[in-house]
Design an enzyme around this catalytic site. Structure first.
Site, PDB file in Angstrom:
ATOM      1  N   ASP A   1     -17.719  85.763  75.689  1.00 35.65           N
ATOM      2  CA  ASP A   1     -18.026  87.038  74.601  1.00 35.65           C
ATOM      3  C   ASP A   1     -19.444  87.631  74.992  1.00 35.65           C
ATOM      4  O   ASP A   1     -20.184  87.198  75.886  1.00 35.65           O
ATOM      5  CB  ASP A   1     -17.802  86.822  73.443  1.00 35.65           C
ATOM      6  CG  ASP A   1     -18.650  85.839  72.720  1.00 35.65           C
ATOM      7  OD1 ASP A   1     -19.774  85.577  73.352  1.00 35.65           O
ATOM      8  OD2 ASP A   1     -18.387  85.443  71.511  1.00 35.65           O
TER       9      ASP A   1
ATOM     10  N   THR B   1       7.704  72.889  78.439  1.00 32.99           N
ATOM     11  CA  THR B   1       7.347  72.481  77.090  1.00 32.99           C
ATOM     12  C   THR B   1       6.729  73.559  76.274  1.00 32.99           C
ATOM     13  O   THR B   1       5.575  73.426  76.205  1.00 32.99           O
ATOM     14  CB  THR B   1       6.577  71.212  77.092  1.00 32.99           C
ATOM     15  OG1 THR B   1       5.339  71.572  78.039  1.00 32.99           O
ATOM     16  CG2 THR B   1       7.228  69.981  77.883  1.00 32.99           C
ATOM     17  N   PRO B   2       7.436  74.399  75.793  1.00 25.82           N
ATOM     18  CA  PRO B   2       6.964  75.362  75.044  1.00 25.82           C
ATOM     19  C   PRO B   2       5.920  74.975  73.588  1.00 25.82           C
ATOM     20  O   PRO B   2       6.386  73.900  73.297  1.00 25.82           O
ATOM     21  CB  PRO B   2       8.003  76.396  74.373  1.00 25.82           C
ATOM     22  CG  PRO B   2       9.126  75.581  74.577  1.00 25.82           C
ATOM     23  CD  PRO B   2       8.936  74.438  75.452  1.00 25.82           C
TER      24      PRO B   2
ATOM     25  N   TRP C   1       7.802  72.262  86.720  1.00 25.64           N
ATOM     26  CA  TRP C   1       8.918  72.516  85.556  1.00 25.64           C
ATOM     27  C   TRP C   1       9.949  73.233  86.577  1.00 25.64           C
ATOM     28  O   TRP C   1      11.303  72.790  86.399  1.00 25.64           O
ATOM     29  CB  TRP C   1       8.660  73.615  84.542  1.00 25.64           C
ATOM     30  CG  TRP C   1       7.684  73.027  83.742  1.00 25.64           C
ATOM     31  CD1 TRP C   1       6.382  73.876  83.089  1.00 25.64           C
ATOM     32  CD2 TRP C   1       7.590  71.804  83.021  1.00 25.64           C
ATOM     33  NE1 TRP C   1       5.761  73.002  82.302  1.00 25.64           N
ATOM     34  CE2 TRP C   1       6.518  71.656  82.197  1.00 25.64           C
ATOM     35  CE3 TRP C   1       8.252  70.422  83.100  1.00 25.64           C
ATOM     36  CZ2 TRP C   1       5.952  70.603  81.476  1.00 25.64           C
ATOM     37  CZ3 TRP C   1       7.850  69.527  82.451  1.00 25.64           C
ATOM     38  CH2 TRP C   1       6.762  69.443  81.416  1.00 25.64           C
TER      39      TRP C   1
ATOM     40  N   LYS D   1      12.501  64.825  69.407  1.00 26.29           N
ATOM     41  CA  LYS D   1      12.589  66.028  70.494  1.00 26.29           C
ATOM     42  C   LYS D   1      11.170  66.844  70.687  1.00 26.29           C
ATOM     43  O   LYS D   1      11.154  67.664  71.246  1.00 26.29           O
ATOM     44  CB  LYS D   1      13.313  67.181  69.734  1.00 26.29           C
ATOM     45  CG  LYS D   1      15.037  66.593  69.920  1.00 26.29           C
ATOM     46  CD  LYS D   1      15.682  67.765  69.370  1.00 26.29           C
ATOM     47  CE  LYS D   1      17.224  67.405  69.513  1.00 26.29           C
ATOM     48  NZ  LYS D   1      18.195  68.479  69.279  1.00 26.29           N
TER      49      LYS D   1
END
Length: 139
Positions: free
Chosen positions: A17, A59-60, A47, A90
């Site tokens: 920044d 893998t969200p 993936w 899961k």
């Protein structure tokens, strides 16, 4: 001791920044990259390859918690140490520890799930039970 991988990041001027410190969302970007890198270092295919053999598309992120301790600036080399903190049916929690010169700058925990496209609804995603071969390779 859990299997831990290290992902290295070189902080660039554009990552900071106007005060010269890393803009906080960049830590999330680097932890996300370290997440994928973890699986690849454990021998899990990318993936797009895994999708061909298992249907798994990735893998969200479901939840994230980050604690900032010290700042970083451009020119710094950061190490992100990543491991699986816990497995559920899961979902799983990955822990990331961002370090510079042996000092912890940031810690993050991400809850993720392995997902596929259901055959009857290919535009959606659904979580699946985490395959045993992934747990074995990553534990």
């Amino acid at each position: 001791m859990p299997k831990t991988t290290t992902y290295t990041v070189k902080v660039m001027f554009g990552d900071c920044d106007p005060a010269g410190i890393v803009f906080f969302p960049n830590f999330s970007k680097w932890m996300d990259a370290s997440s994928l890198d973890f699986f690849m270092q454990c021998g899990i295919p990318p993936w797009r390859e895994l999708q061909k053999t298992t249907g798994i598309i990735g893998t969200p992120l479901l939840e994230i918690h980050t604690r900032f301790i010290r700042p970083a600036t451009y020119g710094d080399t950061l190490e992100i140490h990543t491991h699986i903190e816990s497995w559920a049916a899961k979902t799983f929690v990955q822990k990331h520890v961002v370090m510079k010169d042996g000092q912890v700058l940031c810690e993050g925990r991400e809850t993720r799930a392995f997902v596929v496209h259901p055959e009857d609804e290919p535009d959606r995603i659904k979580s699946i039970a985490i395959p045993d071969f992934i747990k074995v390779a990553c534990s």
